[in-house]
Design a protein around this motif. Structure first.
Motif, PDB file in Angstrom:
ATOM      1  N   ARG A 117       1.294  -1.491  -0.255  1.00  0.00           N
ATOM      2  CA  ARG A 117       0.036   0.686  -0.527  1.00  0.00           C
ATOM      3  C   ARG A 117       0.724   1.035  -0.378  1.00  0.00           C
ATOM      4  N   ASP A 118       1.844   1.120   0.740  1.00  0.00           N
ATOM      5  CA  ASP A 118       2.540   2.698   0.931  1.00  0.00           C
ATOM      6  C   ASP A 118       3.842   3.189  -0.294  1.00  0.00           C
ATOM      7  N   ARG A 119       4.511   1.516  -0.706  1.00  0.00           N
ATOM      8  CA  ARG A 119       4.730   1.591  -1.969  1.00  0.00           C
ATOM      9  C   ARG A 119       3.823   2.372  -3.409  1.00  0.00           C
ATOM     10  N   ARG A 120       2.992   2.503  -2.938  1.00  0.00           N
ATOM     11  CA  ARG A 120       1.809   3.250  -3.863  1.00  0.00           C
ATOM     12  C   ARG A 120       1.488   4.296  -3.141  1.00  0.00           C
ATOM     13  N   ALA A 121       1.557   4.758  -1.931  1.00  0.00           N
ATOM     14  CA  ALA A 121       1.149   5.710  -0.753  1.00  0.00           C
ATOM     15  C   ALA A 121       1.930   7.074  -1.548  1.00  0.00           C
ATOM     16  N   ASP A 124       2.433  10.980  -2.690  1.00  0.00           N
ATOM     17  CA  ASP A 124       3.048  12.228  -0.917  1.00  0.00           C
ATOM     18  C   ASP A 124       4.079  13.017  -2.247  1.00  0.00           C
ATOM     19  N   PHE A 125       4.965  11.949  -3.042  1.00  0.00           N
ATOM     20  CA  PHE A 125       5.805  13.109  -3.675  1.00  0.00           C
ATOM     21  C   PHE A 125       5.373  14.034  -4.762  1.00  0.00           C
ATOM     22  N   ARG A 126       4.180  13.488  -5.095  1.00  0.00           N
ATOM     23  CA  ARG A 126       3.280  14.112  -5.992  1.00  0.00           C
ATOM     24  C   ARG A 126       3.012  15.765  -5.128  1.00  0.00           C
ATOM     25  N   THR A 127       2.398  15.591  -3.758  1.00  0.00           N
ATOM     26  CA  THR A 127       2.333  16.909  -3.357  1.00  0.00           C
ATOM     27  C   THR A 127       3.363  17.985  -2.561  1.00  0.00           C
ATOM     28  N   THR A 160       3.451  21.919  -3.627  1.00  0.00           N
ATOM     29  CA  THR A 160       3.478  22.361  -2.832  1.00  0.00           C
ATOM     30  C   THR A 160       4.983  23.326  -3.002  1.00  0.00           C
ATOM     31  N   ARG A 161       5.707  22.921  -4.063  1.00  0.00           N
ATOM     32  CA  ARG A 161       7.212  23.529  -3.720  1.00  0.00           C
ATOM     33  C   ARG A 161       6.986  24.447  -5.282  1.00  0.00           C
ATOM     34  N   LEU A 171       8.060  19.596 -19.572  1.00  0.00           N
ATOM     35  CA  LEU A 171       8.358  18.491 -18.101  1.00  0.00           C
ATOM     36  C   LEU A 171       7.556  18.305 -17.002  1.00  0.00           C
ATOM     37  N   ASN A 172       7.354  17.427 -16.030  1.00  0.00           N
ATOM     38  CA  ASN A 172       7.026  16.834 -14.822  1.00  0.00           C
ATOM     39  C   ASN A 172       6.797  17.830 -13.890  1.00  0.00           C
ATOM     40  N   ARG A 173       6.125  17.594 -12.988  1.00  0.00           N
ATOM     41  CA  ARG A 173       6.323  18.430 -11.485  1.00  0.00           C
ATOM     42  C   ARG A 173       7.771  18.319 -11.200  1.00  0.00           C
ATOM     43  N   LYS A 174       8.197  17.345 -10.941  1.00  0.00           N
ATOM     44  CA  LYS A 174       9.407  16.880 -10.001  1.00  0.00           C
ATOM     45  C   LYS A 174      10.413  17.724 -10.044  1.00  0.00           C
TER      46      LYS A 174
END
Length: 121
Positions: A48-52, A56-59, A63-64, A90-93
């Motif tokens: 579950r948390d590999r997907r979460a 979280d990183f996209r969020t 935010t940045r 360009l992607n969000r990362k």
């Protein structure tokens, strides 16, 4: 014909489960039933948390970017729309990394987005 014993396979399975439960507290690392339940539950959480983590990183990246855009007087949604209209892929990362590491390049991106967001509106 003599009976065969399943001890070898069973011991191998027990060893595998107890090895996976190594470091758990109390009976969870010593007893087979407790260890099995804990290892299965840990696997469910890990899946579950590999997907979460991706969410979280996209969020975090959004935010940045939002903070960097607001500092330059442009809302996030107009920034992203302007980049899409300018065909900037360009992607969000990467946008987040540019906003942190290279503010002058991010200023150019904001100007580009401002120009193309105004044309589309």
């Amino acid at each position: 014909m003599p009976r065969t014993s399943g001890h070898v396979a069973h011991k191998k399975k027990v060893r595998r489960i107890l090895k996976a439960a190594k470091g758990y507290y109390g009976a969870r690392s010593k007893l087979l039933v407790s260890a099995r339940d804990t290892v299965v539950r840990a696997g469910v959480y890990a899946y579950r948390d590999r997907r979460a983590r991706k969410r979280d990183f996209r969020t975090l990246w959004i935010t940045r970017i939002t903070a960097a855009c607001r500092a330059r007087g442009l809302p996030y949604n107009k920034f992203i729309r302007g980049l899409k209209n300018a065909l900037c892929d360009l992607n969000r990362k990467m946008l987040s990394e540019i906003a942190i590491a290279d503010p002058t390049a991010f200023d150019l991106l904001v100007d580009l987005a401002r120009k193309y967001a105004a044309k589309a509106a």
